[in-house]
Design an enzyme around this catalytic site. Structure first.
Site, PDB file in Angstrom:
ATOM      1  CG  ASP A  26      -2.123   0.811   1.155  1.00  0.00           C
ATOM      2  OD1 ASP A  26      -2.435   1.253   0.044  1.00  0.00           O
ATOM      3  OD2 ASP A  26      -2.780   1.023   2.181  1.00  0.00           O
ATOM      4  CD  GLU A 105      -9.107   6.169  -4.022  1.00  0.00           C
ATOM      5  OE1 GLU A 105      -9.966   6.588  -3.245  1.00  0.00           O
ATOM      6  OE2 GLU A 105      -8.148   5.463  -3.649  1.00  0.00           O
ATOM      7  CE  LYS A 141      -7.856   2.024  -3.399  1.00  0.00           C
ATOM      8  NZ  LYS A 141      -6.655   2.301  -2.590  1.00  0.00           N
ATOM      9  CB  THR A 166     -11.394   2.144  -1.757  1.00  0.00           C
ATOM     10  OG1 THR A 166     -10.534   2.398  -0.645  1.00  0.00           O
ATOM     11  CG2 THR A 166     -11.861   3.459  -2.351  1.00  0.00           C
ATOM     12  CG  PHE A 188     -10.372   1.459   4.749  1.00  0.00           C
ATOM     13  CD1 PHE A 188     -10.260   0.733   3.581  1.00  0.00           C
ATOM     14  CD2 PHE A 188      -9.991   2.796   4.726  1.00  0.00           C
ATOM     15  CE1 PHE A 188      -9.783   1.309   2.412  1.00  0.00           C
ATOM     16  CE2 PHE A 188      -9.509   3.386   3.564  1.00  0.00           C
ATOM     17  CZ  PHE A 188      -9.412   2.644   2.408  1.00  0.00           C
TER      18      PHE A 188
END
Length: 336
Positions: A26, A105, A141, A166, A188
């Site tokens: 990440d 994203e 994303k 996400t 998350f």
């Protein structure tokens, strides 16, 4: 020959984890990717902003700005084009270092606009394709709002574009994503834990009791029990205990700091999540239309607050990145 016990002691927790789970890094920092050799990599506006400030990556920022200016249009259009190009340029560099896929994203400010998310995703894919990278190596994303999930369905179903949903915190979000047949979700873990520490009396949790770990475990079991094609990638970890407690999850995306700790840790990692275990779980299958989704999600205060907060934070970092690009663009045009 080395006994299995001794071999395990020699192996790091990271090496053991890789036997059960696809490890994803990440970060937007290529050096970290080279060091930990993950299968895939994920980025977001915050990570790209951090990387774009590093001296080593200034040439990539310049490339993106030149592209934005060369494509003309209003200043706003030039900045948007430069932003898209910057995200794709980082993605292209990352793809040189990994065998799998990179997640890129869509701007979080589009989180409630399905049509714009679909359009922006197609734009990002076209930029990758112009650079010779097929869409099978990209995950787009999208925020896990109702609009984002419907954009994900459309991109997958009509355009063959794989999506990574996400900012996922609620069971309702997870169910809606599975029913939309998106490729992957990123619940998350750490941000769920953060909320419980801030909003309840309890400040410490063992990994097996961690609310983020429990949330992802439930989602994984639900997906496997009812044979959904969507896979689960745990994200946003606060400590290695959370990571190890989710060994067996389809994928886990982990920061370079925690990857470093796992590579120095030689404790035993056991597989916690299995499709066989999921089949035994007592879970009821549910189906969600928009009204039911919105109500169920709204009933989860933690998820409502963390989704809004996450969108605001990603949007704030996108604005910072935009401001940086505008300043550089202005200076370039004025020969400074």
């Amino acid at each position: 020959s080395v006994s299995p016990d001794k071999r395990r002691k020699m192996e790091s927790a990271l090496e053991q984890l890789k036997k059960y789970t696809v490890v994803v890094v990440d970060t937007g920092d290529f050096n970290a990717i080279e060091e930990y050799k993950p299968q895939d990599a994920t980025t977001n506006p915050s990570l790209i902003l951090a990387a774009a400030k590093m001296p080593a990556y200034q040439h990539l920022v310049e490339q993106a700005i030149k592209f934005g200016v060369a494509n003309g249009g209003t200043e706003e259009e030039q900045v948007t084009n430069a932003m898209d190009k910057l995200f794709v340029t980082f993605g292209l560099e990352i793809l040189k270092k990994i065998p799998g896929r990179v997640s890129t994203e869509v701007d979080a400010r589009l989180s409630y606009d399905k049509e714009e998310m679909v359009s922006r995703a197609q734009r990002l894919i076209s930029l990758y394709e112009e650079a010779g990278i097929g869409k099978e190596r990209i995950l787009i994303k999208l925020s896990s709002t109702w609009e984002g999930i419907q954009a994900g369905w459309e991109l997958e179903e009509k355009h063959g574009i794989h999506c990574n949903m996400t900012l996922l915190f609620s069971f309702a979000q997870a169910v809606a994503c599975a029913e939309a047949h998106v490729t992957l979700i990123s619940p998350f873990v750490g941000r769920i834990l953060d909320w419980y520490k801030e909003n309840t009396e309890r400040k410490n949790y063992e990994p097996q009791e961690d609310p983020g770990v429990l949330s992802v475990t439930k989602v994984y079991n639900y997906y496997k029990k009812f044979n959904y094609s969507t896979v689960v990638m745990g994200a946003s970890f606060r400590n290695t205990g959370e990571v190890k407690a989710l060994a067996g999850c389809d994928l886990l995306t982990i920061s370079p700091v925690l990857l470093g700790e796992l590579s120095q840790d030689h404790s035993a990692v056991t597989c916690s999540l299995t499709p066989e275990g999921a089949k035994e779980c007592e879970l009821e299958q549910i189906h969600l239309d928009e009204k039911t989704f919105r109500w169920l999600h709204n009933e989860d205060r933690m998820a409502v607050e963390k989704l809004s907060d996450g969108i605001r934070k990603f949007a704030a970092d996108a604005i910072k990145l935009e401001t940086m690009i505008k300043e550089r663009m202005f200076n370039a045009k004025n020969g400074q």
